[in-house]
Design a protein around this motif. Structure first.
Motif, short mmCIF file in Angstrom:
data_model
loop_
_atom_site.label_atom_id
_atom_site.label_comp_id
_atom_site.label_asym_id
_atom_site.label_seq_id
_atom_site.Cartn_x
_atom_site.Cartn_y
_atom_site.Cartn_z
N SER A 121 0.82 -1.22 0.00
CA SER A 121 0.00 0.00 0.00
C SER A 121 0.86 1.27 0.00
O SER A 121 0.33 2.37 -0.18
CB SER A 121 -0.92 0.01 1.22
N LEU A 122 2.17 1.13 0.21
CA LEU A 122 3.04 2.30 0.23
C LEU A 122 3.49 2.67 -1.18
O LEU A 122 3.77 1.79 -1.99
CB LEU A 122 4.28 2.03 1.09
N PRO A 123 3.61 3.96 -1.47
CA PRO A 123 4.14 4.37 -2.78
C PRO A 123 5.66 4.11 -2.83
O PRO A 123 6.32 3.98 -1.80
CB PRO A 123 3.83 5.86 -2.85
N VAL A 124 6.20 4.07 -4.03
CA VAL A 124 7.62 3.77 -4.25
C VAL A 124 8.54 4.74 -3.48
O VAL A 124 9.51 4.29 -2.88
CB VAL A 124 7.95 3.73 -5.76
N PRO A 125 8.29 6.06 -3.46
CA PRO A 125 9.19 6.94 -2.70
C PRO A 125 9.27 6.58 -1.21
O PRO A 125 10.33 6.63 -0.61
CB PRO A 125 8.60 8.33 -2.90
N GLN A 126 8.13 6.20 -0.62
CA GLN A 126 8.15 5.80 0.78
C GLN A 126 8.91 4.48 0.95
O GLN A 126 9.60 4.28 1.95
CB GLN A 126 6.74 5.68 1.33
N LEU A 127 8.74 3.58 0.00
CA LEU A 127 9.49 2.31 0.05
C LEU A 127 10.99 2.57 -0.05
O LEU A 127 11.78 1.93 0.64
CB LEU A 127 9.03 1.37 -1.07
N GLU A 128 11.38 3.52 -0.92
CA GLU A 128 12.79 3.86 -1.04
C GLU A 128 13.31 4.44 0.27
O GLU A 128 14.42 4.11 0.71
CB GLU A 128 13.01 4.85 -2.19
N SER A 129 12.52 5.28 0.91
CA SER A 129 12.90 5.87 2.19
C SER A 129 13.03 4.78 3.26
O SER A 129 13.98 4.78 4.06
CB SER A 129 11.86 6.91 2.61
N LEU A 130 12.08 3.86 3.28
CA LEU A 130 12.12 2.75 4.23
C LEU A 130 13.34 1.87 3.99
O LEU A 130 14.02 1.48 4.94
CB LEU A 130 10.84 1.91 4.12
N LYS A 131 13.65 1.62 2.73
CA LYS A 131 14.81 0.81 2.40
C LYS A 131 16.10 1.51 2.84
O LYS A 131 17.00 0.88 3.40
CB LYS A 131 14.88 0.51 0.90
N THR A 132 16.18 2.81 2.64
CA THR A 132 17.35 3.58 3.07
C THR A 132 17.51 3.49 4.58
O THR A 132 18.62 3.29 5.09
CB THR A 132 17.21 5.05 2.63
N GLN A 133 16.40 3.62 5.31
CA GLN A 133 16.44 3.52 6.77
C GLN A 133 16.89 2.13 7.20
O GLN A 133 17.74 1.99 8.08
CB GLN A 133 15.07 3.84 7.35
N LEU A 134 16.33 1.09 6.58
CA LEU A 134 16.71 -0.28 6.93
C LEU A 134 18.17 -0.56 6.59
O LEU A 134 18.87 -1.23 7.36
CB LEU A 134 15.79 -1.28 6.22
N ASP A 135 18.63 -0.03 5.46
CA ASP A 135 20.05 -0.20 5.09
C ASP A 135 20.96 0.47 6.12
O ASP A 135 21.99 -0.09 6.50
CB ASP A 135 20.33 0.38 3.70
N SER A 136 20.56 1.65 6.58
CA SER A 136 21.34 2.36 7.59
C SER A 136 21.38 1.56 8.90
O SER A 136 22.44 1.42 9.52
CB SER A 136 20.73 3.74 7.83
N GLU A 137 20.24 1.04 9.33
CA GLU A 137 20.19 0.24 10.55
C GLU A 137 21.03 -1.03 10.39
O GLU A 137 21.75 -1.42 11.32
CB GLU A 137 18.74 -0.14 10.88
N LEU A 138 20.96 -1.64 9.23
CA LEU A 138 21.72 -2.86 8.97
C LEU A 138 23.23 -2.57 9.00
O LEU A 138 24.00 -3.35 9.57
CB LEU A 138 21.31 -3.44 7.61
N THR A 139 23.63 -1.45 8.44
CA THR A 139 25.04 -1.06 8.48
C THR A 139 25.50 -0.84 9.92
O THR A 139 26.57 -1.31 10.32
CB THR A 139 25.27 0.22 7.65
N HIS A 140 24.70 -0.15 10.70
CA HIS A 140 25.04 0.09 12.11
C HIS A 140 25.14 -1.23 12.88
O HIS A 140 26.09 -1.43 13.66
CB HIS A 140 23.99 1.01 12.75
N LEU A 141 24.18 -2.11 12.69
CA LEU A 141 24.19 -3.39 13.39
C LEU A 141 25.40 -4.24 12.97
O LEU A 141 26.02 -4.90 13.81
CB LEU A 141 22.89 -4.16 13.12
N THR A 142 25.74 -4.20 11.70
CA THR A 142 26.89 -4.96 11.22
C THR A 142 28.18 -4.40 11.81
O THR A 142 29.07 -5.18 12.20
CB THR A 142 26.95 -4.92 9.68
N THR A 143 28.28 -3.09 11.92
CA THR A 143 29.44 -2.47 12.55
C THR A 143 29.53 -2.87 14.02
O THR A 143 30.61 -3.19 14.52
CB THR A 143 29.37 -0.94 12.42
N SER A 144 28.40 -2.88 14.70
CA SER A 144 28.37 -3.29 16.10
C SER A 144 28.78 -4.75 16.24
O SER A 144 29.52 -5.12 17.16
CB SER A 144 26.98 -3.11 16.69
#
Length: 174
Positions: free
Chosen positions: A15-38
């Motif tokens: 139900s989310l538009p593509v721009p919101q999905l891109e934003s969500l993906k960017t946020q998840l990628d950032s969290e994943l990078t932080h968790l991997t660094t930890s």
């Protein structure tokens, strides 16, 4: 549906538009990078504690080997005081040092505090640290895997939406 594990909510990604999905993906990628660094930092700390354990093991005397002289048997001398060692001043600067007591060591308990402990207590301390970090790494690995799965789900939904939009654009031209 994918879940946002931090908030415990279910979101219908379709139900989310593509721009919101891109934003969500960017946020998840950032969290994943932080968790991997930890994860990497915890793994490094665990390795350092294992190094401390091996250093303590090198100080721990092996079972005494009896030395037989003409009329009596005595244990072989343990010469831990004469073992050369390097004392870390910083993470990359070491200076030669000497062991003043073969049965006591200083252990770093964090933030610049050191405690003098016997070899057995020091070994127990570092074994607990290695075990605790192992448990934390196992938990963190599960979180990382879940985040990676969430990223894959968002990417798949984005791919389906983009392909659907391309198909509609092609039908509109025809």
């Amino acid at each position: 549906m994918a879940s946002k594990s931090g908030q415990g909510q279910q979101i219908d990604l379709s139900s989310l538009p593509v721009p919101q999905l891109e934003s969500l993906k960017t946020q998840l990628d950032s969290e994943l990078t932080h968790l991997t660094t930890s994860f990497t930092s915890l793994r490094t700390a665990q390795s350092k504690f294992r190094d401390c354990l091996s250093s303590i093991a090198s100080l721990t005397p092996p079972p005494t080997t009896p030395v037989t002289t003409s009329s009596k048997t005595t244990p072989a001398p343990i010469n831990a005081l004469n073992k050369p060692l390097l004392v870390p001043l910083t993470s990359s600067l070491y200076v030669p040092g000497a062991l003043t007591s073969p049965d006591k060591v200083l252990i770093d308990v964090g933030t610049g505090f050191f405690i003098e402990k016997g070899l057995v207590d020091a070994r127990d301390f570092y074994e607990r640290k290695v075990k605790d970090l192992g448990d934390s790494l196992k938990d963190l690995e599960g979180v990382i895997n879940q985040k990676a799965q969430n990223v894959r789900v968002v990417e798949e939904v984005m791919r389906v939406k983009v392909l659907g939009a391309q198909e509609e654009a092609n039908k509109g031209k025809a």
